[in-house]
Design a protein around this motif. Structure first.
Motif, PDB file in Angstrom:
ATOM      1  N   ALA A   1      95.755 -95.579   7.156  1.00 41.42           N
ATOM      2  CA  ALA A   1      95.136 -97.182   6.143  1.00 41.42           C
ATOM      3  C   ALA A   1      97.017 -97.857   5.824  1.00 41.42           C
ATOM      4  O   ALA A   1      97.327 -99.149   5.589  1.00 41.42           O
ATOM      5  N   ALA A   2      97.632 -96.767   4.628  1.00 45.34           N
ATOM      6  CA  ALA A   2      98.269 -97.110   4.268  1.00 45.34           C
ATOM      7  C   ALA A   2      99.796 -97.274   5.077  1.00 45.34           C
ATOM      8  O   ALA A   2     100.714 -98.344   4.729  1.00 45.34           O
ATOM      9  N   ALA A   3      99.802 -96.705   6.852  1.00 48.08           N
ATOM     10  CA  ALA A   3     100.762 -96.947   7.490  1.00 48.08           C
ATOM     11  C   ALA A   3     100.514 -97.743   8.196  1.00 48.08           C
ATOM     12  O   ALA A   3     101.671 -99.180   8.350  1.00 48.08           O
ATOM     13  N   VAL A   4      99.645 -98.736   8.279  1.00 49.62           N
ATOM     14  CA  VAL A   4      99.023 -99.955   8.949  1.00 49.62           C
ATOM     15  C   VAL A   4      99.389-101.060   7.904  1.00 49.62           C
ATOM     16  O   VAL A   4     100.215-102.137   8.490  1.00 49.62           O
ATOM     17  N   LEU A   5      98.629-100.906   6.879  1.00 51.64           N
ATOM     18  CA  LEU A   5      98.955-101.720   5.680  1.00 51.64           C
ATOM     19  C   LEU A   5     100.371-102.089   6.252  1.00 51.64           C
ATOM     20  O   LEU A   5     101.190-103.142   5.450  1.00 51.64           O
TER      21      LEU A   5
ATOM     22  N   ALA B   1     106.006 -97.283   5.655  1.00 50.80           N
ATOM     23  CA  ALA B   1     104.982 -96.437   7.445  1.00 50.80           C
ATOM     24  C   ALA B   1     105.273 -95.936   7.526  1.00 50.80           C
ATOM     25  O   ALA B   1     105.042 -95.090   8.142  1.00 50.80           O
ATOM     26  N   VAL B   2     107.006 -95.700   8.060  1.00 50.74           N
ATOM     27  CA  VAL B   2     106.648 -94.801   8.767  1.00 50.74           C
ATOM     28  C   VAL B   2     106.402 -92.826   7.891  1.00 50.74           C
ATOM     29  O   VAL B   2     105.622 -91.895   8.664  1.00 50.74           O
ATOM     30  N   ALA B   3     106.589 -93.155   6.733  1.00 52.78           N
ATOM     31  CA  ALA B   3     106.274 -92.031   5.953  1.00 52.78           C
ATOM     32  C   ALA B   3     104.892 -91.857   5.782  1.00 52.78           C
ATOM     33  O   ALA B   3     104.126 -90.294   5.871  1.00 52.78           O
ATOM     34  N   CYS B   4     104.406 -92.489   5.872  1.00 54.11           N
ATOM     35  CA  CYS B   4     103.005 -92.592   5.464  1.00 54.11           C
ATOM     36  C   CYS B   4     102.405 -91.555   7.772  1.00 54.11           C
ATOM     37  O   CYS B   4     101.132 -91.361   7.202  1.00 54.11           O
TER      38      CYS B   4
END
Length: 106
Positions: A49-53, A76-79
């Motif tokens: 969810a964090a990557a998408v957000l 986003a990449v790290a998540c």
């Protein structure tokens, strides 16, 4: 057998490079597999969810916005990487639990 000789094949890991015990840990020490499975099950959707957000936020941010597009893309990449690690750990834990169940005397 010296401390650096590899353990016999029946005790070795996938790569065959596990070394014999050298400390005072119990012979029956085990990783808390259920806890690892629970944590990977919790954090996989959180990181996804964090990557998408962060990805959506980066896509909608303008050139002068703060935080910048680069920082948001990096988050986003790290998540996404953390989500992949959580998924891989969940798969490893499930495989180990399945192996333990199969090894138990019926």
């Amino acid at each position: 057998m010296s401390a650096r000789d590899p353990a016999p094949r029946e005790r070795s890991g996938t790569t065959g490079r596990r070394f014999p015990r050298t400390g005072t840990e119990p012979v029956t020490a085990q990783s808390p597999l259920r806890l690892r499975l629970l944590l990977s099950g919790i954090f996989l959707p959180v990181f996804l969810a964090a990557a998408v957000l962060f990805g959506l936020w980066a896509a909608s941010s303008g050139p002068g916005d703060s935080p910048g597009t680069g920082a948001l893309t990096g988050l986003a990449v790290a998540c996404g990487v953390l989500a992949v690690i959580a998924a891989a750990d969940g798969l490893v834990v499930r495989r180990r639990m399945r192996q333990e169940r199969a090894a138990r005397p019926g």
